[in-house]
Design a protein around this motif. Structure first.
Motif, short mmCIF file in Angstrom:
data_model
loop_
_atom_site.label_atom_id
_atom_site.label_comp_id
_atom_site.label_asym_id
_atom_site.label_seq_id
_atom_site.Cartn_x
_atom_site.Cartn_y
_atom_site.Cartn_z
N LEU A 127 10.35 4.37 11.30
CA LEU A 127 10.86 3.53 10.23
C LEU A 127 12.39 3.47 10.33
N LEU A 128 12.93 2.25 10.35
CA LEU A 128 14.38 2.04 10.34
C LEU A 128 14.83 1.86 8.90
N LEU A 129 15.71 2.78 8.43
CA LEU A 129 16.15 2.74 7.04
C LEU A 129 17.35 1.81 6.86
N LEU A 130 17.72 1.59 5.61
CA LEU A 130 18.87 0.74 5.28
C LEU A 130 20.17 1.28 5.84
N ASN A 131 20.26 2.60 6.01
CA ASN A 131 21.49 3.20 6.56
C ASN A 131 21.47 3.23 8.08
N THR A 186 0.85 -1.18 0.00
CA THR A 186 0.00 0.00 0.00
C THR A 186 0.89 1.24 0.00
N VAL A 187 0.63 2.13 -0.93
CA VAL A 187 1.35 3.41 -0.98
C VAL A 187 0.46 4.43 -0.28
N ARG A 188 0.91 4.87 0.88
CA ARG A 188 0.08 5.75 1.71
C ARG A 188 0.92 6.81 2.39
N HIS A 189 0.25 7.76 3.05
CA HIS A 189 0.95 8.73 3.87
C HIS A 189 1.30 8.10 5.22
N ALA A 190 2.42 8.53 5.75
CA ALA A 190 2.84 8.01 7.05
C ALA A 190 1.88 8.47 8.13
N LYS A 191 1.75 7.65 9.14
CA LYS A 191 0.97 8.04 10.31
C LYS A 191 1.81 8.98 11.17
N ASP A 192 1.15 9.83 11.90
CA ASP A 192 1.87 10.79 12.75
C ASP A 192 2.76 10.04 13.74
N GLU A 236 11.32 9.33 12.74
CA GLU A 236 9.96 9.54 13.25
C GLU A 236 9.23 10.33 12.18
N LEU A 237 8.31 9.69 11.48
CA LEU A 237 7.78 10.21 10.23
C LEU A 237 6.71 11.28 10.44
N SER A 238 6.53 12.06 9.37
CA SER A 238 5.51 13.11 9.32
C SER A 238 4.38 12.66 8.41
N PRO A 239 3.15 13.12 8.66
CA PRO A 239 2.03 12.75 7.77
C PRO A 239 2.24 13.21 6.33
N ASP A 240 3.18 14.15 6.10
CA ASP A 240 3.47 14.59 4.73
C ASP A 240 4.31 13.57 3.98
N ASP A 241 4.96 12.65 4.70
CA ASP A 241 5.81 11.66 4.06
C ASP A 241 4.97 10.58 3.40
N LEU A 242 5.41 10.16 2.22
CA LEU A 242 4.77 9.03 1.54
C LEU A 242 5.61 7.79 1.83
N VAL A 243 4.95 6.72 2.21
CA VAL A 243 5.67 5.48 2.54
C VAL A 243 5.10 4.32 1.74
N ILE A 244 5.93 3.29 1.61
CA ILE A 244 5.47 2.00 1.09
C ILE A 244 5.22 1.12 2.30
N ALA A 245 4.05 0.57 2.39
CA ALA A 245 3.68 -0.20 3.59
C ALA A 245 3.09 -1.54 3.19
N ASP A 246 3.26 -2.51 4.08
CA ASP A 246 2.52 -3.76 3.91
C ASP A 246 1.29 -3.69 4.81
N ASP A 247 0.68 -4.80 5.09
CA ASP A 247 -0.55 -4.77 5.90
C ASP A 247 -0.26 -4.47 7.37
N LYS A 248 1.03 -4.46 7.75
CA LYS A 248 1.37 -4.27 9.16
C LYS A 248 1.98 -2.90 9.44
N ARG A 280 10.88 17.16 -0.50
CA ARG A 280 10.56 17.59 0.87
C ARG A 280 10.98 16.54 1.88
N THR A 281 10.67 15.29 1.58
CA THR A 281 11.00 14.21 2.51
C THR A 281 12.50 14.04 2.65
N ALA A 282 13.23 14.06 1.53
CA ALA A 282 14.68 13.87 1.57
C ALA A 282 15.36 14.99 2.36
N LEU A 283 14.90 16.22 2.17
CA LEU A 283 15.49 17.35 2.89
C LEU A 283 15.09 17.33 4.37
N ARG A 284 13.88 16.90 4.65
CA ARG A 284 13.40 16.89 6.03
C ARG A 284 14.29 16.01 6.91
#
Length: 813
Positions: free
Chosen positions: A299-303, A289-295, A308-320, A357-361
């Motif tokens: 998310l732990l990245l590869l690096n 599901t491609v959705r906006h992040a919850k407030d 701690e995500l913002s609702p403006d961020d777009l994320v790739i999510a599974d059902d969990k 926006r997300t990358a700079l944030r």
């Protein structure tokens, strides 16, 4: 960006005799700026393949070995080496005498020479990968590990560049030159440009046909931020090293090989400019599901960075939960793992502004985000998918596509631009053959039809996301492909009937020359934003200041409304090196307008008046002299810069100034600025601790340049003039300006007095309470004769008596 010419040749057949310098020049003149051309093989001059025949202990060193090494032609050389993995039969990299390597991978390259090591003569050097620049291709798993070339079919003595097939030309391209060209952020786009330049065919990337397979569950909640998402589930894969040819290509363009699954996604991105990503399907719960992040969703990245995500961020999510930051980076827990046997391949399109926006944030710009930020077209997913699937089949013959979905929420709108050929000829300065225009544009991917004088151009999707939108863009395409250097310059015909004089620009130059040359002040240039430390020190009550939405630092968000905070920062930075210096700056300041005309489009921008400010810095006990010096600079500015004189009033102290040492600056009845001593409190708060600082700031736009010169020529006097110093006591309340004006009243035809200047002011035990001692210098002379000492004394006595009468002056004994 680095571009491999061998990679380019996959898509366009360049003739073997192609002049590389000419190619770089023509690319620079027509498409992108080529900053450098590197022959990759030259980096490995003097490096050959050697085969170790025997490994013997070193008689004088436990950690060293003597390797009898075949360097070609049956020639055996003894080489002393401290490698940890040496063994007979091993093929290694040998640096012959004269070759250059980085000793232990550090510092500048050093020349290898035949030399004795612990008493044993050593021919050349057996190298580790870090010493030859190959550490990304041959990573060292243990200390002092030697590069092992045993897997390569190369005889002893073969140059390393031949053994590893490193004969390639690398073009260094300036990224800024293709900011508005998202189609060029991959080798295929550069190949298209080269094909058009040389009129060569471009090889097509055939579309991928998934056939009849199960649908993979994909949902898109914001189609504006993600208009297309392709999800493909593949089984029959594993984590292994990619073939050397793929690793080598990635390494040549600055990418570090990781494993076959990750390398496929990076290879596709560098080839066509479309980022892709692979998830371990065993760790994806349900579908995508491609959705906006919850407030405050985490998310732990590869690096290994936890966000701690913002609702403006777009994320790739599974059902969990969220498994990736869309367009930026994948998550550490759901991407390729050591145990991965099936993957979900993501090929998607994300909105440019949202990704930026997300990358700079999170200060997390990546190769993927850099490309999405340029506005990649939606159709770019097709060649990326096709190439990725071909690579999976090549590297994993047992791979199987078990589920597939291409969810396309939005289609690109076809963009058509019409241009009159007569307009084009007029703007270019010459008429080009219609068939040549059509051929060049067609080779770039445009669909072209010509109907009489009308050139109708259908823009390909990869050029329609912000690059080509109007007829001037088509003109640029025609001109650059024809060659700017092929247009003959035509002189502009014009006539000048009168001189153009910009009095404000003349005044600006005069003031800067006056401050720099006559007043010995250094001009400085600072950023348009301010540091909070200096702003709060000088203007503690500053409110409603314009701010940057993405500041360079959290403490540097406010845009300057005064030049003084940045000047004080410059003083703070320099006081440790200099006890005395003077600086000035001329620049625009910014603040909100008074919206008196809200319908005027020009009022949508902040007011940007031009200011001039300066700082005079010296020892802390010389503050009075510094203040007088600055006042003298400002008092003489009008005369030297040919503008209305500045006048001084003591009315309202600036918030940053010592309330007992300031002046307001006026032109006529209009206030144009302030000057004063920086208060001790403000100075300490601004970080200035060791020196005294005197500041001024002027509104340049309020200064009045004079219309014409009123200077009159005066002959130099033929007779000597004399100076005569007089020390007198005055009441402390009497100003120097009053003393001078009173004394000059005796300057007339009957008097020999020519001028009166200030020398010094003194307070001390010898001076009565309420009094001050002023030493003034009288200039006495006559244009008609040489004065006698009696005449000079008489003039001085006359002035002294007049000051006594008018101001109550007393002689000092």
């Amino acid at each position: 960006m680095k571009v491999s010419l061998n990679w380019i040749k996959d898509y366009v057949d360049l003739p073997e005799e192609t002049d590389l310098k000419k190619l770089a020049y023509e690319l620079t003149m027509s498409t992108v700026e080529v900053e450098g051309v590197t022959d990759l093989a030259e980096q490995f001059n003097g490096l050959i393949v050697g085969e170790i025949k025997e490994v013997l202990p070193h008689p004088n060193a436990d950690k060293l070995r003597i390797c009898k090494t075949d360097i070609g032609g049956g020639e055996i050389k003894e080489i002393v080496c401290g490698g940890s993995n040496l063994e007979a039969g091993m093929k290694v990299v040998v640096a012959k005498p004269g070759a250059f390597v980085r000793w232990h991978g550090e510092g500048e390259p050093v020349e290898i020479k035949e030399a004795k090591l612990r008493g044993v003569l050593s021919y050349g050097m057996i190298c580790a990968s870090s010493e030859t620049g190959l550490s990304d291709l041959f990573p060292e798993n243990q200390e002092a590990e030697i590069t092992d070339l045993s897997a390569f079919d190369a005889a002893a003595g073969t140059p390393v560049a031949d053994a590893l097939e490193l004969h390639d030309i690398i073009l260094e391209i300036d990224n800024k030159s293709m900011t508005n060209r998202p189609d060029l952020w991959g080798h295929y786009g550069i190949a298209r440009e080269i094909a058009a330049l040389y009129e060569l065919p471009l090889k097509e990337i055939k579309p991928f046909d998934p056939g009849e397979v199960e649908a993979f569950p994909v949902a898109i909640e914001d189609s504006d931020r993600c208009p297309r998402y392709i999800g493909a589930k593949l089984t029959g894969v594993s984590v292994k090293a990619a073939p050397f040819w793929m690793q080598s290509r990635l390494w040549r363009v600055g990418q570090r090989p990781i494993n076959a699954l990750v390398d496929i996604t990076n290879y596709v991105m560098m080839a066509v400019g479309q980022p892709t990503h692979a998830f371990d399907s065993d760790n994806i719960k349900g579908g995508i599901t491609v959705r906006h992040a919850k407030d405050q969703e985490k998310l732990l990245l590869l690096n290994d960075k936890t966000l701690e995500l913002s609702p403006d961020d777009l994320v790739i999510a599974d059902d969990k939960e969220a498994v990736a930051l869309a367009g930026v980076m994948g998550g550490a827990l759901d991407s390729i793992l050591d145990t991965t046997t099936s993957v979900i391949l993501e090929v998607a399109n994300f909105e440019a502004a949202g990704v930026r926006r997300t990358a700079l944030r999170y200060d997390n710009r990546t190769e993927a985000s850099s490309r999405y930020e340029k506005a990649i077209d939606i159709e770019r997913c097709d060649p990326a998918l096709s190439m990725a699937m071909d690579l999976f089949k090549e590297l994993y013959p047992e791979v199987k596509l078990v589920a597939f979905t291409d969810l396309w929420k939005k289609r690109s709108e076809e963009k058509t631009v019409e241009v009159n050929l007569s307009w084009l000829a007029k703007r270019l300065g010459m008429r080009l053959p219609e068939e040549k225009i059509e051929k060049k544009l067609t080779m770039l991917g445009f669909k072209v039809t010509i109907d009489g004088d009308v050139l109708r151009v259908v823009v390909p999707s990869y050029r329609a996301t912000g690059d080509i939108s109007m007829k001037a863009d088509i003109m640029e395409e025609v001109a650059r492909m024809y060659g700017y250097e092929n247009f003959q310059p035509t002189p502009i015909t014009t006539s000048f009937t009168s001189a153009i004089r910009q009095k404000d620009m003349d005044l600006l130059r005069s003031i800067k020359e006056y401050l720099a040359i006559r007043c010995n002040m250094q001009e400085v240039f600072t950023y348009p934003w301010m540091n909070d430390k200096q702003v709060d020190a000088l203007f503690p009550e500053a409110k409603d200041v314009l701010s940057l939405s993405t500041p360079p630092a959290p403490t540097e968000s406010r845009i300057r409304f005064s030049l003084l905070p940045n000047l004080c920062k410059a003083v703070m930075d320099n006081e440790r090196y200099f006890n005395e210096f003077s600086i000035f700056e001329e620049a625009e300041v910014f603040f909100d307008r008074d919206y008196t005309q809200p319908n005027d489009p020009s009022e949508s921008l902040p007011a940007q008046p031009r200011h001039i400010a300066g700082a005079v810095v010296g020892e802390a006990d010389e503050v009075a002299a510094l203040f007088r010096k600055l006042k003298g600079i400002l008092a003489s500015m009008g005369r030297y810069c040919h503008m209305e004189e500045l006048s001084f009033k003591v009315e309202e102290a600036p918030v940053w100034a010592d309330p007992h040492a300031f002046m307001n600056l006026y032109v006529g009845e209009k206030k144009v600025g302030d000057c004063g001593v920086l208060s001790k409190k403000a100075s300490l708060a601004a970080g200035i601790r060791e020196v005294a600082t005197v500041l001024f700031e002027l509104d340049f736009d309020a200064l009045v340049p004079l219309n014409s010169r009123t200077n009159a020529f005066t002959h130099l006097t033929e007779y000597p003039w004399n100076t005569y110093d007089v020390s007198l006591l005055f009441d402390r309340g009497v100003k120097w300006e009053t003393i001078r004006e009173t004394a000059l009243q005796k300057k007339n035809a009957e008097s020999f007095l020519q001028d009166v200047d200030f020398v010094d002011e003194y307070f001390g035990r010898q001076i009565p309470e309420g009094k001050k001692s002023i030493t003034l210098r009288l200039t006495i002379g006559s244009p008609a004769k040489t004065l006698t000492s009696e005449e000079i004394e008489g003039c001085a006595n006359t002035v002294t008596k007049f000051l006594t009468k008018k101001l109550g002056a007393e002689a000092r004994f």
